[in-house]
Design a protein around this motif. Structure first.
Motif, short mmCIF file in Angstrom:
data_model
loop_
_atom_site.label_atom_id
_atom_site.label_comp_id
_atom_site.label_asym_id
_atom_site.label_seq_id
_atom_site.Cartn_x
_atom_site.Cartn_y
_atom_site.Cartn_z
N UNK A 184 0.83 -1.20 0.00
CA UNK A 184 0.00 0.00 0.00
C UNK A 184 0.86 1.25 0.00
N UNK A 185 1.91 1.24 0.81
CA UNK A 185 2.82 2.39 0.87
C UNK A 185 3.49 2.60 -0.48
N UNK A 186 3.95 1.51 -1.10
CA UNK A 186 4.59 1.62 -2.40
C UNK A 186 3.61 2.15 -3.44
N UNK A 187 2.39 1.68 -3.41
CA UNK A 187 1.39 2.16 -4.36
C UNK A 187 1.15 3.65 -4.23
N UNK A 188 1.10 4.16 -3.01
CA UNK A 188 0.89 5.59 -2.81
C UNK A 188 2.14 6.39 -3.19
N UNK A 189 3.31 5.80 -2.98
CA UNK A 189 4.55 6.44 -3.42
C UNK A 189 4.55 6.59 -4.94
N UNK A 190 4.11 5.54 -5.64
CA UNK A 190 4.05 5.58 -7.10
C UNK A 190 3.13 6.69 -7.57
N UNK A 191 2.06 6.95 -6.81
CA UNK A 191 1.13 8.03 -7.17
C UNK A 191 1.70 9.41 -6.87
N UNK A 192 2.88 9.45 -6.24
CA UNK A 192 3.54 10.72 -5.98
C UNK A 192 3.21 11.36 -4.64
N UNK A 193 2.56 10.63 -3.74
CA UNK A 193 2.19 11.20 -2.45
C UNK A 193 3.42 11.32 -1.54
N UNK A 194 3.58 12.46 -0.86
CA UNK A 194 4.67 12.59 0.12
C UNK A 194 4.35 11.78 1.38
N UNK A 195 5.36 11.63 2.23
CA UNK A 195 5.18 10.80 3.42
C UNK A 195 4.00 11.25 4.28
N UNK A 196 3.82 12.57 4.43
CA UNK A 196 2.75 13.08 5.28
C UNK A 196 1.38 12.63 4.76
N UNK A 197 1.17 12.70 3.46
CA UNK A 197 -0.11 12.30 2.89
C UNK A 197 -0.29 10.78 2.91
N UNK A 198 0.81 10.05 2.73
CA UNK A 198 0.73 8.59 2.85
C UNK A 198 0.30 8.22 4.26
N UNK B 292 8.46 1.78 6.84
CA UNK B 292 8.03 0.94 5.73
C UNK B 292 8.88 1.21 4.49
N UNK B 293 9.16 2.49 4.23
CA UNK B 293 9.95 2.83 3.03
C UNK B 293 11.36 2.25 3.13
N UNK B 294 11.95 2.30 4.31
CA UNK B 294 13.29 1.71 4.49
C UNK B 294 13.27 0.23 4.13
N UNK B 295 12.25 -0.45 4.61
CA UNK B 295 12.10 -1.89 4.32
C UNK B 295 11.84 -2.13 2.83
N UNK B 296 11.01 -1.27 2.21
CA UNK B 296 10.71 -1.40 0.78
C UNK B 296 11.98 -1.19 -0.05
N UNK B 297 12.73 -0.13 0.26
CA UNK B 297 13.95 0.16 -0.50
C UNK B 297 14.93 -1.01 -0.42
N UNK B 298 15.05 -1.58 0.76
CA UNK B 298 15.96 -2.71 0.93
C UNK B 298 15.49 -3.92 0.13
N UNK B 299 14.19 -4.18 0.17
CA UNK B 299 13.64 -5.33 -0.55
C UNK B 299 13.78 -5.18 -2.06
N UNK B 300 13.58 -3.94 -2.55
CA UNK B 300 13.65 -3.70 -4.00
C UNK B 300 15.07 -3.42 -4.48
N UNK B 301 15.99 -3.29 -3.53
CA UNK B 301 17.39 -2.99 -3.84
C UNK B 301 17.51 -1.64 -4.54
N UNK B 302 16.84 -0.63 -3.98
CA UNK B 302 16.94 0.75 -4.47
C UNK B 302 17.31 1.63 -3.28
N UNK B 303 17.63 2.90 -3.57
CA UNK B 303 18.11 3.76 -2.50
C UNK B 303 17.20 4.94 -2.20
N UNK B 304 16.24 5.24 -3.08
CA UNK B 304 15.38 6.40 -2.81
C UNK B 304 14.02 6.24 -3.48
N UNK B 305 13.16 7.24 -3.28
CA UNK B 305 11.79 7.20 -3.81
C UNK B 305 11.76 7.15 -5.33
N UNK B 306 12.64 7.93 -5.96
CA UNK B 306 12.65 7.97 -7.42
C UNK B 306 12.98 6.60 -8.00
#
Length: 208
Positions: free
Chosen positions: A152-166, A180-194
């Motif tokens: 759910x967090x990743x889906x809202x990130x994809x829509x461009x929502x900032x952390x506050x709105x998520x 959650x984002x820290x865990x997502x970035x680690x799982x996807x092997x990426x370093x930031x929202x972009x």
């Protein structure tokens, strides 16, 4: 006669399709549209049996235009005719209610038969689009390592929502979102929202 609306932002394609349909004894063009909003309006005015819908159009894209056409006229059949055969677009079009999906490099006779098939209540589907969908069904879930909340967090990130709105949308704290984002970035092997958003785009995660 099968009544058809042509929706494409390229005039040369509209003209070519118009000439093709004019050569058919059982099909006629009753409306032309150069963007998605016009496609919706033409469908409303002309009450076509079939709409040939491009996907990449200004004002309103073909997926949303398909959704709106069918909300008003569920008896109209929408065939997507596009150059794109990637899974997110195919899935989006079919989920919006399109009954068929053809690619623009098909033969003229395939387009004509696709129109007739749609008018009969059938679902003309380009073999390459069908293969894309079958491959997607057999592929492993790219989000298998994420929890439902992380999805759910990743889906809202994809829509461009900032952390506050998520946080507000999910009724959790910003601190929890960051966790959650820290865990997502680690799982996807990426370093930031972009990078996460780009990863999601490549894997067909559209935020819906």
């Amino acid at each position: 006669m099968i009544r058809v609306v042509l929706a494409d932002d390229h005039g040369i394609i509209r003209d070519g399709l118009g000439r093709l349909i004019a050569s058919l004894d059982d099909v006629e063009v009753v409306g032309l549209a150069s963007d998605g909003a016009e496609a919706v309006e033409q469908a409303r005015l002309t009450k076509p049996d079939v709409v040939l819908m491009d996907l990449d159009m200004p004002v309103l894209d073909g997926i949303e235009a398909t959704r709106r056409v069918l909300a008003e006229r569920p008896e109209t059949a929408v065939i997507v005719l596009t150059a794109f055969s990637d899974r997110p677009r195919i899935t989006g079009a079919l989920e919006a209610g399109a009954c068929g999906y053809l690619l623009k490099d098909v033969d003229a006779e395939d387009v004509a038969e696709g129109i007739r098939a749609a008018a009969r209540g059938e679902s003309p589907l380009d073999p390459r689009a069908a293969r894309t969908m079958l491959d997607a069904r057999s592929a492993p879930d790219p989000l298998a390592g994420l929890s439902e909340r992380e999805r759910e967090v990743l889906g809202l990130l994809v829509k461009g929502l900032p952390n506050k709105l998520i946080a507000r949308r999910l009724e959790i704290s910003e601190k929890t979102v960051k966790s959650h984002l820290t865990r997502i970035f680690r799982e996807l092997d990426v370093t930031d929202r972009t990078q996460a958003a780009l990863w999601a785009e490549r894997h067909g995660v559209d935020g819906s």
